[in-house]
Design a protein around this motif. Structure first.
Motif, mmCIF file in Angstrom:
data_model
loop_
_atom_site.group_PDB
_atom_site.id
_atom_site.type_symbol
_atom_site.label_atom_id
_atom_site.label_comp_id
_atom_site.label_asym_id
_atom_site.label_seq_id
_atom_site.Cartn_x
_atom_site.Cartn_y
_atom_site.Cartn_z
ATOM 1 N N PHE A 1 0.835 -1.209 0.000
ATOM 2 C CA PHE A 1 0.000 0.000 0.000
ATOM 3 C C PHE A 1 0.873 1.264 0.000
ATOM 4 C CE2 PHE A 1 -2.493 3.051 2.771
ATOM 5 C CZ PHE A 1 -3.511 3.305 1.873
ATOM 6 N N LEU A 2 2.014 1.182 0.688
ATOM 7 C CA LEU A 2 2.901 2.352 0.773
ATOM 8 C C LEU A 2 3.952 2.358 -0.351
ATOM 9 C CD1 LEU A 2 3.464 2.464 4.662
ATOM 10 C CD2 LEU A 2 1.898 3.850 3.299
ATOM 11 N N HIS A 3 3.810 1.431 -1.303
ATOM 12 C CA HIS A 3 4.754 1.290 -2.425
ATOM 13 C C HIS A 3 6.181 1.072 -1.918
ATOM 14 C CE1 HIS A 3 1.544 2.344 -5.075
ATOM 15 N NE2 HIS A 3 1.378 3.506 -4.495
ATOM 16 N N LEU A 4 6.316 0.228 -0.912
ATOM 17 C CA LEU A 4 7.640 -0.077 -0.354
ATOM 18 C C LEU A 4 8.052 -1.481 -0.768
ATOM 19 C CD1 LEU A 4 7.113 1.187 3.307
ATOM 20 C CD2 LEU A 4 8.653 2.195 1.614
ATOM 21 N N GLU A 5 9.356 -1.688 -0.935
ATOM 22 C CA GLU A 5 9.870 -3.047 -1.163
ATOM 23 C C GLU A 5 9.608 -3.851 0.113
ATOM 24 O OE1 GLU A 5 11.411 -4.397 -3.859
ATOM 25 O OE2 GLU A 5 10.862 -2.533 -4.885
ATOM 26 N N PRO A 6 9.335 -5.165 -0.016
ATOM 27 C CA PRO A 6 9.114 -5.958 1.207
ATOM 28 C C PRO A 6 10.420 -6.160 1.971
ATOM 29 C CG PRO A 6 8.985 -7.355 -0.740
ATOM 30 C CD PRO A 6 9.177 -5.954 -1.232
ATOM 31 N N GLU A 7 10.624 -5.369 3.006
ATOM 32 C CA GLU A 7 11.905 -5.440 3.721
ATOM 33 C C GLU A 7 11.772 -5.805 5.190
ATOM 34 O OE1 GLU A 7 15.224 -2.886 2.871
ATOM 35 O OE2 GLU A 7 14.113 -1.964 1.230
ATOM 36 N N ILE A 8 10.535 -6.135 5.610
ATOM 37 C CA ILE A 8 10.370 -6.603 6.993
ATOM 38 C C ILE A 8 10.442 -8.131 6.945
ATOM 39 C CG2 ILE A 8 8.829 -6.660 8.993
ATOM 40 C CD1 ILE A 8 7.640 -4.031 8.033
ATOM 41 N N HIS A 9 11.211 -8.734 7.873
ATOM 42 C CA HIS A 9 11.422 -10.185 7.811
ATOM 43 C C HIS A 9 10.863 -10.887 9.046
ATOM 44 C CE1 HIS A 9 13.814 -9.530 4.318
ATOM 45 N NE2 HIS A 9 14.483 -8.593 4.968
ATOM 46 N N SER A 10 10.540 -12.164 8.852
ATOM 47 C CA SER A 10 9.975 -12.927 9.976
ATOM 48 C C SER A 10 10.971 -13.005 11.137
ATOM 49 C CB SER A 10 9.566 -14.322 9.520
ATOM 50 O OG SER A 10 10.658 -14.927 8.887
ATOM 51 N N SER A 11 12.283 -12.900 10.818
ATOM 52 C CA SER A 11 13.290 -12.960 11.880
ATOM 53 C C SER A 11 13.199 -11.745 12.814
ATOM 54 C CB SER A 11 14.688 -13.010 11.269
ATOM 55 O OG SER A 11 14.884 -11.841 10.492
ATOM 56 N N GLN A 12 12.437 -10.731 12.392
ATOM 57 C CA GLN A 12 12.320 -9.519 13.221
ATOM 58 C C GLN A 12 11.147 -9.593 14.194
ATOM 59 O OE1 GLN A 12 12.716 -6.849 9.568
ATOM 60 N NE2 GLN A 12 13.584 -5.597 11.185
ATOM 61 N N MET A 13 10.478 -10.752 14.242
ATOM 62 C CA MET A 13 9.366 -10.874 15.196
ATOM 63 C C MET A 13 9.358 -12.264 15.803
ATOM 64 S SD MET A 13 6.523 -10.353 12.262
ATOM 65 C CE MET A 13 7.412 -8.932 11.661
ATOM 66 N N TYR A 14 8.974 -12.359 17.051
ATOM 67 C CA TYR A 14 8.854 -13.689 17.667
ATOM 68 C C TYR A 14 7.638 -13.710 18.574
ATOM 69 C CZ TYR A 14 10.644 -11.851 22.061
ATOM 70 O OH TYR A 14 10.782 -11.144 23.215
ATOM 71 N N PRO B 1 17.081 -4.181 21.996
ATOM 72 C CA PRO B 1 16.316 -5.332 22.472
ATOM 73 C C PRO B 1 14.913 -5.362 21.857
ATOM 74 C CG PRO B 1 16.774 -3.773 24.260
ATOM 75 C CD PRO B 1 17.493 -3.277 23.057
ATOM 76 N N PRO B 2 14.330 -6.553 21.681
ATOM 77 C CA PRO B 2 13.002 -6.639 21.061
ATOM 78 C C PRO B 2 11.954 -5.881 21.869
ATOM 79 C CG PRO B 2 13.697 -8.759 21.957
ATOM 80 C CD PRO B 2 14.855 -7.849 22.080
ATOM 81 N N LYS B 3 10.926 -5.429 21.154
ATOM 82 C CA LYS B 3 9.921 -4.598 21.807
ATOM 83 C C LYS B 3 8.590 -5.345 21.904
ATOM 84 C CE LYS B 3 8.285 0.074 21.702
ATOM 85 N NZ LYS B 3 8.034 1.218 20.903
ATOM 86 N N CYS B 4 8.160 -5.605 23.149
ATOM 87 C CA CYS B 4 6.830 -6.174 23.349
ATOM 88 C C CYS B 4 5.970 -5.030 23.893
ATOM 89 C CB CYS B 4 6.867 -7.281 24.387
ATOM 90 S SG CYS B 4 8.033 -8.593 23.981
ATOM 91 N N LEU B 5 4.681 -5.048 23.567
ATOM 92 C CA LEU B 5 3.853 -3.931 24.027
ATOM 93 C C LEU B 5 3.652 -3.995 25.544
ATOM 94 C CD1 LEU B 5 1.208 -3.270 21.274
ATOM 95 C CD2 LEU B 5 3.576 -2.580 21.449
ATOM 96 N N GLY B 6 3.344 -2.846 26.110
ATOM 97 C CA GLY B 6 3.246 -2.720 27.579
ATOM 98 C C GLY B 6 2.080 -3.487 28.183
ATOM 99 N N GLU B 7 1.957 -3.337 29.514
ATOM 100 C CA GLU B 7 0.965 -4.124 30.275
ATOM 101 C C GLU B 7 -0.480 -3.794 29.922
ATOM 102 O OE1 GLU B 7 1.750 -3.564 34.388
ATOM 103 O OE2 GLU B 7 3.605 -4.740 34.286
ATOM 104 N N THR B 8 -0.711 -2.573 29.421
ATOM 105 C CA THR B 8 -2.108 -2.196 29.132
ATOM 106 C C THR B 8 -2.591 -2.811 27.810
ATOM 107 O OG1 THR B 8 -1.434 -0.196 28.006
ATOM 108 C CG2 THR B 8 -1.902 -0.007 30.369
#
Ligand code: PPS
Length: 327
Positions: A253-266, A283-290
């Protein structure tokens, strides 16, 4: 006579010899000319390549030298509240060309901030160089009566993203947030059914956790200003279980090359959600307690009542976007 004939034979032998020499000379000139032509062609190609390299070098050098500056957003995640707007912003920012505003700006849905003007709004954006995409998320825009027109006046071709979830789950999530906020302020808690339904069981459409789930009502206001192909509808339920699939849609949608990889999320089993890891080694970012906390129980009858009374709004929403969800 014989002598004359011998003279003629000798003369024609001489002229054949000159003819041959002449032809050979022309041939030699032609060869030299062709070799030169080829050399000229090679030189021209080499010059073109050098020009292209020089141009690319100048472009990279100017990018390196280009001073980072703050710009108005190219894209806004307009909502919906409690549908994963924060996770979506954090995840799309894994793309090297996407730069997000760090917090909800609330520029278009508040008269107080809106009167501060575009300079103030721009100052809330991240520093970028040209070619990077500035993005902000404020879920309050989706349900605001002023936001569509105001955004249209800023940039009528801006890209908008709306992430939605099953409206029953979304309503309970919203109610859960209200519940915890009241608890923190020691305020009285009322049961869901008493604030969301009238005595005869009718949906109280102005109760915010309910109102925020009437997607068709809000979308109609946006469609007065923006064509549907300018609004990407992200499936928030699918995004929870398979974030990369929805992120690919956002990249396209943003006309971007696919550059996000599965290795960047767990997947974080304790939290039950994906966490995101930037390529910069932070360090990886998990969303907060709320986010992703257990929901307040509203009871089966109330859930069924919500489902039944949301159905016509959902149908209208599906017909507006030309796509169905299994809500
Ligand atoms: N990866 C990941 N991590 C944590 N949470 C995730 C994630 N992906 C989606 N979600 C869902 O996001 C819901 C909160 O939505 P929002 O960020 O839009 O909330 S808010 O409107 O900004 O308050 C939140 O809702 P609740 O589960 O009700 O808390 C989550 O279900």
């Amino acid at each position: 006579m014989k002598h004359k004939m011998n003279e003629n034979v000798a003369a024609s032998a001489v002229s054949r010899k000159y003819l041959f020499l002449g032809a050979f000379g022309v041939f030699l000139l032609l060869v030299i000319f062709l070799v030169d032509l080829d050399q000229l062609r090679i030189n021209a190609v080499q010059n073109l390549q050098i020009d292209a390299l020089a141009k690319e070098y100048r472009r990279l050098a100017s990018l390196l030298e280009e001073k980072k500056t703050r710009r108005l957003p190219h894209c806004i995640i307009i909502g919906a509240r409690k549908c994963g707007t924060r996770a979506l912003l954090d995840a799309i920012a894994l793309h090297p060309l996407v730069k997000p505003a760090r917090y909800e700006v609330h520029y278009f849905d508040s008269n107080e901030t809106y009167t501060r003007g575009y300079d103030w709004y721009t100052a809330q954006m991240p520093l970028t160089v040209s070619g990077e995409i500035t993005i902000e998320k404020t879920p309050g825009y989706f349900t605001s009566s002023m936001a569509p027109e105001r955004i249209y006046h800023m940039n009528e071709s801006i890209k908008l993203i709306l992430i939605v979830r099953n409206p029953v789950v979304r309503t309970i999530s919203d109610f859960t947030q209200v519940h915890y906020t009241k608890q923190a302020k020691n305020k009285t808690q009322l049961p869901f059914a008493s604030v969301a339904f009238s005595k005869s069981g009718l949906l109280l459409e102005n109760y915010k956790p309910v109102r925020n789930s009437l997607y068709s009502k809000h979308l109609l206001r946006w469609l007065k200003y923006f064509p549907l192909d300018q609004i990407l509808i992200v499936d928030g339920d699918h995004f929870i279980s398979e974030p990369l699939a929805e992120l690919r849609r956002v990249e396209r949608f943003l006309h971007l090359e696919p550059e996000i990889h599965s290795s960047q999320m767990y997947f974080n089993r304790t939290k039950g959600f994906f966490c995101f890891r930037h390529a910069d080694g932070k360090p990886p970012k998990c969303l907060g307690e709320t986010k992703g906390r257990s929901h307040v129980e509203i009871g089966e009858a109330a859930e069924n009542n919500l489902r039944r009374q949301f159905a016509p709004y959902n149908e209208k929403f599906f017909s507006l976007i030309g796509h169905r969800f299994d809500w």
